[in-house]
Design an enzyme around this catalytic site. Structure first.
Site, mmCIF file in Angstrom:
data_model
loop_
_atom_site.group_PDB
_atom_site.id
_atom_site.type_symbol
_atom_site.label_atom_id
_atom_site.label_comp_id
_atom_site.label_asym_id
_atom_site.label_seq_id
_atom_site.Cartn_x
_atom_site.Cartn_y
_atom_site.Cartn_z
ATOM 1 N N SER A 21 2.864 19.915 19.910
ATOM 2 C CA SER A 21 4.208 19.355 19.808
ATOM 3 C C SER A 21 4.461 18.542 21.073
ATOM 4 O O SER A 21 4.278 19.048 22.185
ATOM 5 C CB SER A 21 5.236 20.478 19.678
ATOM 6 O OG SER A 21 6.531 19.927 19.743
ATOM 7 N N LYS A 45 7.685 17.301 16.901
ATOM 8 C CA LYS A 45 8.254 17.399 18.242
ATOM 9 C C LYS A 45 9.340 18.470 18.263
ATOM 10 O O LYS A 45 10.108 18.608 17.310
ATOM 11 C CB LYS A 45 8.848 16.033 18.635
ATOM 12 C CG LYS A 45 9.684 16.007 19.909
ATOM 13 C CD LYS A 45 8.866 16.157 21.165
ATOM 14 C CE LYS A 45 9.753 16.209 22.419
ATOM 15 N NZ LYS A 45 9.001 16.631 23.620
ATOM 16 N N SER A 70 8.062 13.801 31.845
ATOM 17 C CA SER A 70 9.376 14.447 31.898
ATOM 18 C C SER A 70 10.208 13.791 30.811
ATOM 19 O O SER A 70 11.140 13.033 31.080
ATOM 20 C CB SER A 70 10.024 14.277 33.265
ATOM 21 O OG SER A 70 11.271 14.966 33.265
ATOM 22 N N MET A 71 9.808 14.060 29.560
ATOM 23 C CA MET A 71 10.435 13.385 28.423
ATOM 24 C C MET A 71 11.897 13.817 28.243
ATOM 25 O O MET A 71 12.744 13.019 27.862
ATOM 26 C CB MET A 71 9.653 13.690 27.130
ATOM 27 C CG MET A 71 8.180 13.304 27.179
ATOM 28 S SD MET A 71 7.931 11.562 27.465
ATOM 29 C CE MET A 71 8.474 10.888 25.907
ATOM 30 N N GLY A 72 12.168 15.087 28.486
ATOM 31 C CA GLY A 72 13.537 15.579 28.342
ATOM 32 C C GLY A 72 13.946 15.819 26.903
ATOM 33 O O GLY A 72 15.102 15.642 26.536
ATOM 34 N N CYS A 128 9.896 24.516 27.850
ATOM 35 C CA CYS A 128 10.068 23.112 28.279
ATOM 36 C C CYS A 128 10.380 23.072 29.778
ATOM 37 O O CYS A 128 11.353 23.676 30.216
ATOM 38 C CB CYS A 128 11.177 22.409 27.506
ATOM 39 S SG CYS A 128 11.424 20.731 28.154
ATOM 40 N N SER A 192 2.721 22.349 29.240
ATOM 41 C CA SER A 192 2.273 21.661 30.468
ATOM 42 C C SER A 192 2.595 22.517 31.698
ATOM 43 O O SER A 192 3.498 23.353 31.662
ATOM 44 C CB SER A 192 2.958 20.295 30.573
ATOM 45 O OG SER A 192 4.356 20.461 30.564
ATOM 46 N N GLY A 247 -4.436 22.699 25.967
ATOM 47 C CA GLY A 247 -4.627 22.349 27.379
ATOM 48 C C GLY A 247 -6.020 21.807 27.601
ATOM 49 O O GLY A 247 -6.997 22.547 27.518
ATOM 50 N N GLY A 248 -6.103 20.504 27.820
ATOM 51 C CA GLY A 248 -7.377 19.893 28.217
ATOM 52 C C GLY A 248 -8.364 19.687 27.094
ATOM 53 O O GLY A 248 -9.567 19.571 27.348
#
Ligand code: RRO
Length: 305
Positions: A21, A45, A70-72, A128, A192, A247-248
């Protein structure tokens, strides 16, 4: 061994690889592209009660070894995803809704409404890192327990939890005890790594704008942290709780490593952003060719050095 069919939360998956997401899963066009891609699930999302524009730009930067964002929480608002659900289901694969209400009452409203849709499962985002004034719920054990108690009581859909990365065995044990008690269907490890900072030494400034330049990092930088989280939760969680590694992941070998550590499925974030939805056929082919050389499931062969 042939290609690996798998399951998460009782949902059969053709193979273990789908999107995280976040990148390229906000609008219907983006979700349609995921539906048409080789991804085994469509995950949208994280949604909130109301639509959100998100943080000011620049808010996402591709880096050589990953990304910072830092999409917010920009998203169309949960009602739009509810409306899309019948169209998303036409692609013939499971659909998971990521839910990230700003308040517990928002999450309760959204989950109640998702109960009445065709969605296959919910991924509750407790991690988040980019909302000003909103700590990551997953780092507050008491709050996480209270949120899960309330949401598990009303959810009629299998409920998974997207976790932040943990760095201390005590925190793994505390979170695992909560997840085992609340009987979640799956966990996604990891979001993240929050509040990292990249600077541009030429321009002498941060590379993203929101929150003083602090943001979540993904990609190669975080694979060892992700694998550590997958492995530790595999050791601590009840065996009926599925683990989704995140992750990765950019190659079939990265998928194999996550599965070796205990993941039943994996999500691709940064690499989807870099390469687009065609990454799913490439990564799946790479993973299948690794599996065709193996006699047994990777988990069966995992051993300590
Ligand atoms: O939208 C974001 O800023 C965001 C979210 Br909701 C999340 O869960 N993880 C992330 O890295 N960014």
């Amino acid at each position: 061994m042939e290609s690996m069919k798998t399951s998460i939360a009782g949902m059969p998956l053709q193979h273990p690889i789908f999107n995280a997401s976040g990148p390229k899963c906000t609008t219907f066009e983006e979700l349609k592209a995921l539906g048409e891609s080789a991804a085994s699930v469509i995950l949208h999302k994280s949604c909130t009660l109301e639509p959100r524009q998100g943080n000011p730009e620049p808010r996402y930067v591709d880096l050589e070894l990953g990304s910072i964002n830092s999409m917010g929480l920009p998203n169309l608002g949960y009602a739009e995803y509810l409306k899309m659900m019948p169209r998303l289901k036409t692609f013939g694969k499971p659909v998971i809704s990521s839910v990230s209400g700003l308040y517990l009452s928002d999450n309760i409203t959204i989950v109640r409404e998702l109960n009445e849709t065709l969605v296959d499962a919910i991924e509750l985002n407790l991690s988040c890192p980019n909302l000003v004034g909103k700590p990551q719920v997953g780092y507050d054990m008491e709050q996480s327990d209270a949120v899960l108690e309330a949401i598990m009581a009303i959810s009629k859909k299998p409920l998974g939890v997207k976790l932040p990365p943990y760095f201390d065995f005590v925190h793994f044990e505390q979170m695992a005890a909560i997840l085992n008690k609340r009987h979640v269907a799956f966990v996604t490890c990891v979001n993240s790594i929050g509040n990292a900072l990249f600077v541009d030494p030429e321009k002498e400034c941060t590379i993203i704008k929101p929150k003083g330049g602090f943001g979540g990092i993904g990609g190669d930088y975080i694979k060892p942290t992700a694998l550590g989280n997958v492995r530790k939760f595999y050791e601590l969680l009840r065996k009926d709780i599925g683990i989704v590694g995140c992750g990765g992941i950019k190659t079939g070998m990265d998928v194999f490593e996550h599965i070796l550590c205990g993941a039943s499925a994996v999500q691709v974030g940064t690499q989807l952003m870099k390469e687009g939805p065609s990454c799913f056929s490439r990564i799946t082919n790479e993973f299948n060719s690794i599996m065709s050389r193996k006699a047994t499931h990777p988990l069966a062969t995992f051993k300590e050095n």
